[in-house]
Scaffold this motif. Structure first.
Motif, PDB file in Angstrom:
ATOM      1  N   GLY A  74       0.811  -1.200   0.000  1.00 32.25           N
ATOM      2  CA  GLY A  74       0.000   0.000   0.000  1.00 32.25           C
ATOM      3  C   GLY A  74       0.849   1.256   0.000  1.00 32.25           C
ATOM      4  N   LEU A  75       0.241   2.345  -0.439  1.00 32.69           N
ATOM      5  CA  LEU A  75       0.966   3.617  -0.554  1.00 32.69           C
ATOM      6  C   LEU A  75       1.476   4.112   0.794  1.00 32.69           C
ATOM      7  CD1 LEU A  75       1.844   5.714  -2.628  1.00 32.69           C
ATOM      8  CD2 LEU A  75      -0.327   6.908  -2.238  1.00 32.69           C
ATOM      9  N   GLY A  76       0.764   3.794   1.867  1.00 31.90           N
ATOM     10  CA  GLY A  76       1.190   4.240   3.190  1.00 31.90           C
ATOM     11  C   GLY A  76       2.544   3.717   3.596  1.00 31.90           C
ATOM     12  N   ALA A  77       2.901   2.521   3.120  1.00 38.90           N
ATOM     13  CA  ALA A  77       4.218   1.962   3.441  1.00 38.90           C
ATOM     14  C   ALA A  77       5.328   2.824   2.871  1.00 38.90           C
ATOM     15  CB  ALA A  77       4.324   0.537   2.909  1.00 38.90           C
ATOM     16  N   TYR A  78       5.066   3.464   1.732  1.00 39.77           N
ATOM     17  CA  TYR A  78       6.031   4.363   1.103  1.00 39.77           C
ATOM     18  C   TYR A  78       5.991   5.753   1.726  1.00 39.77           C
ATOM     19  CZ  TYR A  78       7.704   7.710  -2.397  1.00 39.77           C
ATOM     20  OH  TYR A  78       8.320   8.755  -3.033  1.00 39.77           O
ATOM     21  N   GLU A  79       4.787   6.280   1.951  1.00 32.30           N
ATOM     22  CA  GLU A  79       4.658   7.674   2.373  1.00 32.30           C
ATOM     23  C   GLU A  79       4.921   7.890   3.857  1.00 32.30           C
ATOM     24  OE1 GLU A  79       0.803   8.876   0.891  1.00 32.30           O
ATOM     25  OE2 GLU A  79       1.726   9.625  -0.967  1.00 32.30           O
ATOM     26  N   GLU A  80       4.495   6.943   4.708  1.00 29.35           N
ATOM     27  CA  GLU A  80       4.677   7.142   6.149  1.00 29.35           C
ATOM     28  C   GLU A  80       5.408   6.014   6.862  1.00 29.35           C
ATOM     29  OE1 GLU A  80       1.045   6.836   5.381  1.00 29.35           O
ATOM     30  OE2 GLU A  80       0.916   8.896   4.625  1.00 29.35           O
ATOM     31  N   GLY A  81       5.491   4.831   6.250  1.00 29.21           N
ATOM     32  CA  GLY A  81       5.911   3.654   6.993  1.00 29.21           C
ATOM     33  C   GLY A  81       7.394   3.375   7.081  1.00 29.21           C
ATOM     34  N   PHE A  82       8.222   4.121   6.342  1.00 27.83           N
ATOM     35  CA  PHE A  82       9.646   3.777   6.296  1.00 27.83           C
ATOM     36  C   PHE A  82      10.331   3.852   7.662  1.00 27.83           C
ATOM     37  CE2 PHE A  82      14.166   4.838   5.323  1.00 27.83           C
ATOM     38  CZ  PHE A  82      14.518   3.623   4.761  1.00 27.83           C
ATOM     39  N   PRO A  83      10.125   4.902   8.471  1.00 24.97           N
ATOM     40  CA  PRO A  83      10.807   4.925   9.778  1.00 24.97           C
ATOM     41  C   PRO A  83      10.460   3.742  10.667  1.00 24.97           C
ATOM     42  CG  PRO A  83      10.003   7.116   9.221  1.00 24.97           C
ATOM     43  CD  PRO A  83       9.420   6.172   8.203  1.00 24.97           C
TER      44      PRO A  83
END
Length: 349
Positions: free
Chosen positions: A120-129
């Motif tokens: 999902g896009l959230g893994a790229y936009e917010e999930g990296f840290p």
């Protein structure tokens, strides 16, 4: 100064994927024969820009094929991988190779990969840290549990433990594998600095941009409470990506890349599909090739050595990961790697 290669497994027009991967493997084997320091492996999905979908899998193969050279990922894309699974694989390679493995991780892009792998896009936009912190805990602690927005699980044992390396601690410190973060923005620089991790800086950046990023990293690392000695030790492991093409005349080296690379870049970059339909402006392939030739060690061995030395002086970075497959030809790539070892390294000693 430590010079290694950067292997994209780039598929040039008219080439098959088997041929492309053969060139990638041979370039790594020749890099060890030529006395280079490391081989760094890229990872891409569904595009001919690079046909290696798992950098850590190819790293395992190359660690088995070599005896001395360091092999690293540049990078394993965290948003499309489970951080525990990736950390387990990294620990395995670290121990089995006697400490020759480096784990480079990055955020990747907003590509259709996120849809295919269910991230999902959230893994790229917010999930990296969150993913990065879980991966680091797995590499540093004997038991790990998670209670974050994305990953939640009960405490489990870390097996194999990265600090069980028989030869003792290697570059990563604390006995675990060296971990490097690809940084393309001030946000990612701050993230790496706060975690005391060295950076991998891309080949699209010139010395001025890389110097600014290393300066920002140092300020942020000191602000996070690291001692000057700790900051200096980690900063010595930053890696600068670039392109290397050698010839007896500088214009011949440039001509080789200008003839071959735009075709690869055009078909490779055009094949990227965004997960949410957003438009992405792709670089002009010819202009980008010419920029890379101007920024990096493309020319005679003397010119190449001078450019590497100048980058080291301007940025403080003394480790290099150089794309050597820009000709697209396996024999020419092997010759390029051998010349890098035989004719450029002695000038940097």
């Amino acid at each position: 100064m430590r010079v290694g290669t950067f292997v994209l497994a780039a598929q040039f027009p008219g080439q098959g994927q088997g041929e492309t991967l053969h060139r990638a493997v041979r370039s790594a084997e020749v890099a060890e024969e030529a006395g280079l320091d490391a081989v760094w492996l890229a990872e891409h999905h569904f595009v001919p820009y690079g046909v290696c979908p798992s950098a850590i899998t190819l790293a395992a193969l190359l660690l088995g094929r070599t005896r001395r050279i360091r092999v690293g990922t540049a990078v394993s894309v965290l948003p499309t991988a489970h951080p525990v699974a990736l950390a387990e694989q990294a620990a395995l390679l670290h121990i089995a190779s006697g400490g020759r493995f480096s784990l480079g991780v990055g955020r990747g892009g907003p590509w259709v990969d996120l849809e295919v792998f269910g991230a999902g896009l959230g893994a790229y936009e917010e999930g990296f840290p969150e993913s990065l912190d879980l991966l680091l805990r797995w590499l540093r602690e004997p038991r790990v549990a998670a209670d974050g927005p994305r990953y939640r699980f009960r405490e489990v044992a870390v097996v194999p433990r990265p600090d069980e390396l028989l030869a003792g601690p290697e570059e990563g410190g604390g006995g675990g594998p060296e971990t490097v973060v690809a940084c393309t923005s001030p946000q990612s620089v701050r993230l790496a600095a706060a975690r005391d991790l060295p950076m991998l800086l891309g080949m699209h950046c010139g010395d001025e941009d890389k110097a600014a990023m290393t300066a920002l990293w140092r300020r942020e690392a000191l602000a996070a409470g690291r001692s000057p000695d700790e900051v200096a030790r980690t900063a010595a492991r930053h890696v600068s990506a670039g392109v290397a093409q050698l010839a007896d005349r500088a214009e011949d080296a440039v001509e080789t890349l200008v003839k071959s690379m735009p075709g690869w870049l055009r078909q490779g970059l055009d094949a990227h599909v965004t997960v949410d339909g957003r438009q992405r402006a792709m670089r002009d392939p010819v202009a980008y090739t010419e920029l890379l030739c101007a920024l990096h060690p493309v020319g005679t061995p003397r010119l190449a050595a001078d450019r590497l030395a100048a980058t080291a002086e301007r940025t403080g970075i003394t480790r290099f990961a150089l794309l050597v497959e820009g000709s697209g030809d396996v024999a020419a790539t092997e010759e390029n790697v051998r010349r890098l070892g035989a004719e450029v390294l002695p000038l940097l000693a």
